[in-house]
Design a protein around this motif. Sequence first.
Motif, PDB file in Angstrom:
ATOM      1  N   GLU A 199     -96.590 -49.313 107.067  1.00  0.00           N
ATOM      2  CA  GLU A 199     -96.162 -49.470 105.669  1.00  0.00           C
ATOM      3  C   GLU A 199     -95.512 -48.225 105.079  1.00  0.00           C
ATOM      4  O   GLU A 199     -94.569 -48.337 104.298  1.00  0.00           O
ATOM      5  N   TRP A 207     -97.953 -48.211  99.172  1.00  0.00           N
ATOM      6  CA  TRP A 207     -97.921 -48.789  97.822  1.00  0.00           C
ATOM      7  C   TRP A 207     -97.847 -47.709  96.756  1.00  0.00           C
ATOM      8  O   TRP A 207     -97.212 -47.898  95.708  1.00  0.00           O
ATOM      9  N   ALA A 238     -95.196 -54.369 110.661  1.00  0.00           N
ATOM     10  CA  ALA A 238     -95.777 -54.045 109.362  1.00  0.00           C
ATOM     11  C   ALA A 238     -96.515 -55.249 108.800  1.00  0.00           C
ATOM     12  O   ALA A 238     -96.177 -56.393 109.110  1.00  0.00           O
ATOM     13  N   PRO A 239     -97.539 -55.026 107.973  1.00  0.00           N
ATOM     14  CA  PRO A 239     -98.319 -56.147 107.410  1.00  0.00           C
ATOM     15  C   PRO A 239     -97.467 -57.167 106.674  1.00  0.00           C
ATOM     16  O   PRO A 239     -97.856 -58.323 106.557  1.00  0.00           O
ATOM     17  N   GLU A 240     -96.299 -56.753 106.177  1.00  0.00           N
ATOM     18  CA  GLU A 240     -95.475 -57.691 105.435  1.00  0.00           C
ATOM     19  C   GLU A 240     -94.599 -58.528 106.361  1.00  0.00           C
ATOM     20  O   GLU A 240     -93.783 -59.349 105.892  1.00  0.00           O
ATOM     21  N   ALA A 241     -94.737 -58.346 107.669  1.00  0.00           N
ATOM     22  CA  ALA A 241     -93.879 -59.055 108.614  1.00  0.00           C
ATOM     23  C   ALA A 241     -94.015 -60.571 108.498  1.00  0.00           C
ATOM     24  O   ALA A 241     -93.122 -61.308 108.914  1.00  0.00           O
ATOM     25  N   TYR A 242     -95.125 -61.062 107.952  1.00  0.00           N
ATOM     26  CA  TYR A 242     -95.338 -62.505 107.811  1.00  0.00           C
ATOM     27  C   TYR A 242     -94.464 -63.096 106.706  1.00  0.00           C
ATOM     28  O   TYR A 242     -94.261 -64.309 106.642  1.00  0.00           O
ATOM     29  N   ALA A 243     -94.005 -62.219 105.791  1.00  0.00           N
ATOM     30  CA  ALA A 243     -93.291 -62.722 104.599  1.00  0.00           C
ATOM     31  C   ALA A 243     -91.928 -63.303 104.978  1.00  0.00           C
ATOM     32  O   ALA A 243     -91.225 -62.779 105.839  1.00  0.00           O
ATOM     33  N   TRP A 244     -91.537 -64.394 104.300  1.00  0.00           N
ATOM     34  CA  TRP A 244     -90.224 -65.007 104.573  1.00  0.00           C
ATOM     35  C   TRP A 244     -89.771 -65.799 103.355  1.00  0.00           C
ATOM     36  O   TRP A 244     -90.539 -66.020 102.434  1.00  0.00           O
TER      37      TRP A 244
END
Length: 321
Positions: free
Chosen positions: A195, A161, A315-321
Motif C-alpha cells: 500500500e 492511508w 496490494a489489498p485493493e487489487a480486488y477492487a474493480w
Amino acid sequence: MKYRQLGRSALKVSELCLGTMNFGPRTSEPDSFAILDAAVEAGVNFVDTANQYGGRLGVGTTETLLGKWLAEDRARRDRIVLATKVHEPMSDDINDRGLSARHIQMACDASLKRLGVDHIDLYQMHHIDRTAPMEEIWQAMDRLIAQGKITYVGSSNFPGWAIARANEKAVARGRLGLVSEQSLYHLIERRLELEVLPACQAYGVGVIVWSPLAGGLLAGPRQDGGHRRETEAMANARATRAAQLEAFHSICTDIAEVPGVVALAWLLHQPGVTSAIIGPAALDQLRSVLKAPQVVLEPSVLERLDRVFPPSGPAPEAYAW
C-alpha cells in the motif's frame, strides 16, 4: 553518482543518501567526518539524520556532531540537502515528543541550533502520531516554512492511508504537502509494495529507503571472512535464511558484484524509489557500495531475485474493480 527528483518536488538528491545514525555512538567524530568528506567527494548530496540520534551518548548527539562538521567549512551547507526528523522523545517532559504544533516548533528550533544552520531542507515526521490532528501538524509546518526554517516536509514510517490523508489535507490548504516518505524496504522486507509504495506513486511522494541491507544481512561477508554487526539476532536470521542468502550470493557471483551493491541496485530499479540510505560505520563500508547507482540489473537477474525473495503479493485493493 546519479540524482533523482525528490518526489514531485524539483529538488534533486543523490540516489544514495548518507545516513548518520552511527555517528557519535558507534563511529568517532574524526571517522564520521572522514565518511562525510568521502561521501560528498563521491557526489552524495543528501544527508539524513534525526534529532533523537545519539544512542548512549544522548539524544541530539548526532545532530551536534554534524553541526561541527558543517561549521568547519561553511561551503558544505550549500552542497548538501540536509534532512532531519521530529517525533521521538527528547526528554522526560510529556510534551517533548510527538507531533503537537508546540513540539514541532520547539524541536525544529533545537535542531537548527544543534546543526548550526538557519534552515533544514527536508523536515520529516519520524513516526505517525495518531493523537495529532493533521490540521494541527500542517499549521505548524506551514509556520516553519513561512519562517524560512524548513523547505520541504516528509514523513517516515507512515502507512499508505496516512500519506493519502496528509496530502489531501495539504491540497485543501493550497499547500505542496509531503514530498517524501522514508520507509523500511529491502529484498527481504517487501511489505512496502502493498500500500505505501502505490500511495507514494499516486501522490508524487518520493520513497527514501532505510535499512536497505537489512541491517547487514544482505551485505554479505566482510573481506576478512567475518560478518557485519554479528549480534545474536543477526546470527539467528542468517541461519534461518541460509538457503535464501546462499541463492542470493550465487546470483551476485554470477554477475560479479558484491551482495551489498546488488541489494542497493535492486532498490534503485524499483518504481517510486528516490534514494537509499547507506549508514556506514567505517570508511571502507562507504566505499564498498558507492558504485551501486551505476549497476544495471538485467530483467533476467531481477526475475531471479524475485524468485529468491518473493514479492509480498498484490496490494489489498487489487480486488477492487
